[in-house]
Structures are given as structure tokens and as C-alpha cells.
Design an enzyme around this catalytic site. Sequence first.
Site: not given
Length: 729
Positions: A367-368, A477, A479, A549
Site C-alpha cells: 500500500d501507500d 489498488k 485510490d 475504509d
Amino acid sequence: MAIQYDASRRLFHLQTDDTSYAIQIAHGGYLAHVYWGARVRGLKLDKLLEYKTRASFSPTTIKDIPELSLDTLPQEYPGYGTSDFRHPAYQVKFADGSTASELVYDSHRIVPGKPKLPGLPATYVERDDEAETLEITMKDPASGLAVVLAYTVFEKWNAIARSARLINNGSTAIEVQRALSMSVDFAHDRYDLLQLSGAWARERYVHRRPLVPGLQAVESRRGSSSHVQNPFVALLERGADEDHGDVYGVSLVYSGSFTAGVEVDQFHTSRLFIGINPFDFGWRLEPGESFQTPEAVLVFSAEGLGGMSRKYHDLYRSRLCRGTFRDKTRPILVNNWEATYFNFDADKIEAIARAGKELGIELFVLDDGWFGKRDSDNSSLGDWFVDRRKLPNGLEDLVQRVRNLDMQFGLWFEPEMVSPDSELYRAHPDWCLHIEGRRRTEARQQLILDLSREDVQDYIVKTISGILSSAPITYVKWDMNRNMTEIGSAKLPPERQRETAHRYMLGLYSVLERITSAFPHVLFESCSGGGGRFDPGMLYYMPQTWTSDNTDAISRLKIQYGTSIVYPVSAMGAHVSAVPNHQVGRVTPLETRGHVALSGNFGYELDLTKFTEEEKEIVKAQIALYKEIRHLVQFGDFYRLLSPFEGNAAAWMFVAKDKREAFAVYVQILQEPYAPLDRFRLKGLDPNLDYELDRDGLVYGGDELMNAGMPVPQFHGDFRSRVYRLRAK
């Protein structure tokens, strides 16, 4: 044929397997709505259109026909300013400053299949015999305005897709101020309005209210479909429930600002509409140019909300979603976000992936925080190059380390955004949405790239494509974590600034088309702070969306229930996360977290290396079960059994298309002392088949399970659950 035209009655009759929709060319060439509902043979549908003088303040549209007034005529695409005072479907400003217009029938054609909508996502056909399309051309006699109304009838899927194309055939430019995708007039107002509304971490809650005189609507002015509202509404006849009663749904295939609602007029008729939000919208049409609205998908069900939902599910799953993964079961994943946030290195990531492999997980998602100098959310968006402090040997090395575990690798991006503290922003400060001389409002310490610009689109495509080409990445993903402010573009002239938000959406769709087409082996998942852009427009490019989320299992009962009103379960991402939950602080059993997340595209979002041996065994069992039933969850028929909005429990089930296999989940929210012994009924089974229940090995008749039901399980403690696996003998 799905579409019939009776020239003697000037009547169009559109038919699916279960539905009829009728349109008549009325006196004066006005296009009148006649009927929408359960399928009828249609021998006398023209008799449904009545002309009666209603009130002196409803002007006579045609002098020689005093009973005809546009203020009372049920219409297909109404305008404003020439005797209809109700909510218009379109409005155009002409060169002389006037905005009054009216459309009358000019011509029509019926074609097999479904033409594409240029630059826009839409439902589609794989063969021309899957659908039939009616195009009716309307013209405004006093100007060069023409409107082509398109109706595509999906017989098998029991749905009708509508859109409109506005054309300037005049000699001067005009401004489109309103262009909705559809409008339908109902003969009465004895309906409830259902909408899906909420907030971040509380998306798509079900709200239902009776219609009253006046305007009742939902809308987004945020530049996206949003967490707050969803581009869908339904009308339910009074007393309609999950399984019974007439339901009319309208869903907009669009990801930007929208409006949807109903106006009840003085005569208690109801006008249902949906489309691009006219607030702060405008579109300049030069002579010869046209404007295409997004598509609205209409579904009627005589079998309550459940019947409507399953029709949307089947259509969206098979004729809106596209690509390699449309018909494939989705991999079980682990995402490192709630495990590490921004604080990780390659060894930590490999350790989580290794633990996942031992449990049976198939895909690791980083992820981030892997790019630029991204140690928090205050920098580096737009700088899509690897942070060598965290990954000194680069992304390729980390991907290979994960793939050496026989796992797939996925990656998080937020391509539409830019951080003011970034190399990209310092090089191109004009690339964000902004209005010269005004503050550039930040949200989550970031700005929005101006995707109405082709140079920005090209940068995103080139940069993201470079990363995806650098290593064997099989999941993305995508976003998007803020909404639009200061909506302006440095590239557009003053008279076109109100086009910016819609041009942004067209630019986004172009970017998504180019990237997803170039990387068909990649499973793309849409995300916008969770469910802030859970809409049909995004599903066209990405077959699944991160539902919310909020990963708390009890919160997810309502979120996933509401989402299922329109969207197939194959579109929902659902993960098991740590406790206390990071969003609400609730502690729920690992079994319950798993049972709720099993009802979606399954995964984990926590530090797998911290599991106890007992927890590992629970997780292994969850993963093994999901591998057995995911074909049911992702492609079976979905039935809602008990609503978390109405009681202390929630239950739902999945049934195979041949009805020989089913999977059900029951969740009790709070424990009650000495609760009454109760039963809950299953749905969708074959009453003539016998089913064996895995847990106790007993055999039950399908009719018994649906009519007498199953005993409500008895639990000790809050937030408990049970699953049921059924197979036909």
C-alpha cells in the site's frame, strides 16, 4: 423483437422477459411516457394516455386542444419555459440569452445491439442479438437544437439503458446548462423513495421515506459520486419489501457530480430523474457539435428489492464489468496498510508475505508509502519512483522476493493527486485544478491533477505504465482521496470553465481505458478513501472496489448490505483487520470478522506475523473455506435474509445458478439474556431438492428451509456469527 413500433397508434413498446416500457408520440409530436412495469402484451397501451383539463394555471400548449398541457402530460424528456413548470430534463441557453425550448418528434430508428457511448463507460453487448436499441430524434422547431434519446433493451437481463445526445444544428453557439440522462413521469405518488447515503467509513446506508409534494432529491457537488450519496435511487410501492411489491430502480453509470430524485406535482404525479448535476455545470456547443450524457440503467422488479438487486447484479457483473477478471474468481490477498502504515522496509514486507503464504493467501499488496519521500501523507504524490531508503534494491527486488514465495504482487497508487511538496508540483504548479488568484485549498495535504488536460493524462499513463512494466505486478489498488475545490483549468477559456469537472471525468475515463487495456493481466481495484467512488462508471474499468475504509465487521454489516442493493458482491472488497478496530475501536471475534469478510473479495489487512497459533488455525480454515465457496460468493445469486437496519441480527446467502449449492451467514450483533427461540428463513433454493448441511450432516428439504426456516443459533457474547454450507443431495 424487444422493441415494437405500432405506426397506427404511434406507440413504441419495449419489452424484456419481465418488463414493458411504452412511449407514445402525442398530439403535437410531444413524446409521452405511457407505461413502465410488469410485462404486458400491450394491445391497448395507447388508451393509458388520457387528456383532461386539470387546472386553469396549467397553460394550454396547443390552442385547438385545450386538454393538452405540457404541465400535465407525462413526458420522456421534458424541457422548461413553454408550459411545463416541473423539473426539466434539459435546458439550453441560446445566443439571444433565452432558455425556453420544447422538443417534438422528428424520426426514429431501431437497431440491433447497442452503440457505444463515445468516451463514456456504459453497459455493452457481446453479440447484437443480446439487445436492441431505439433512437428517437427530437427537434426544437424554433432553434437548431436536436436531441437523440437512446433506449437499449436487454431482454435477458431485464434492464433498459437510457441516455441522451444533444446536438447543435444551428448557426450559432449554444450553452447546455442541464442534460440529465433520463426522466420518467408516474401517474401517482404512492411510493417510497429509497436512497443510499452516508459518509466516509459509513457509506451507502439504506434510507427510505414516503414521497411528499415537492422535490426530494440526492446529489453530489463534490466532483465525484462521493461517500455521501450514491448515483442511484428507487421508487417502491407502499408495502413493498425485500421479496414482494413493485420496485423501480435507476442507476447512473457516472463517477462525477450527479443529481437524482423525484418531484411530486400539484396533481400527485411523480417525475423520477437522474443525471449529471446541473449545479456549476455548463457545456458550450459550437454549430455541428454534440454533447453525450452518461447512461442511466432502469430496472423494474415485481419481486421487491431483492428481485431488483439480482437483476442489477447480473447485468453489471456480466455486461458492465469487462476484461480478464470479469468471469474469474478473485485472489485472496493481504494488504500491509493497517499492519505498517508508512513504516516498513523490504524485510518487513517479505515477512508479512511469508506469513500469508503459510496461511494460504495468494496475493500480497503493498500500500501507500513506497514512492518518493513518502513517510506520511504530506508529500510525494505524483512522484511515482521508488523510495530507495525503504526499498534499497528497488521495487523489482521486492516483487521477486514475494513471487519467490509463489505469491502474486500488487501495488497501491493514487495517480489523480499531487502533493504540493513533490517534484511534480514544483515542476508543474499549473497542472492542478485551480482558479488563478484564489487559494488552492488542500485536503489530506494534497491537490487534484487537472485531468481535463491531455498533457496531464499522458503523464499519468506514461508514469503508471512504466511502473507496471518494470516488474510482474498483477494487481493495482487505484485510490483517490479528496474531492474537488477551486474547479478550474489553466487550459480552458473563460466561457468553458464550467466544463472542467465533466472534462475531468472524461479525462479520467480515457486514462483508465488506456492503462487497463495495456495491462489486461492486472486486476484493478478502485478506491476513494474506501467507498467514495463506488459507482457503475468505475466498475466499467475496474471490476471491484474497496467497499469502505471502515473494516470493522459490525459496521460492515450495514455498509455491505446497502452496497448490495445495486452492486454485485463480486465488486466488493472485504478484509479482516486487527482489533481493536482502527476506525471504531470495537473488538470482535476473529471468526466473525472472517465470516463477514467472506462475503466479498476476501483478504486480510493486518500484521500476519503477530497471529497466535490458535489464530493461525482459524485463519487457515477461513481461507480454505473461501477457496471452496468463492465461486458462489462472487458469481452466485445473492439474497438478503435479515437486515441490520431493522434488528439485532443480519443474515444473507449465496445460491448457485443451478440451485444445487448455497452458502449462508448469520451474525448476531448484541447478546440478549434468555432470548426467544426463533427461526430465520432461507431463500432462493429449489423447493424440490434436499440439502445436506455441512456442520451437522442433517438433510433438509429446500421447501422446509425456505418456509419453516432454520433455528437461530444460540451464542454466548456479543458480535457472534455462524456460517452454513448447503449442498443438494
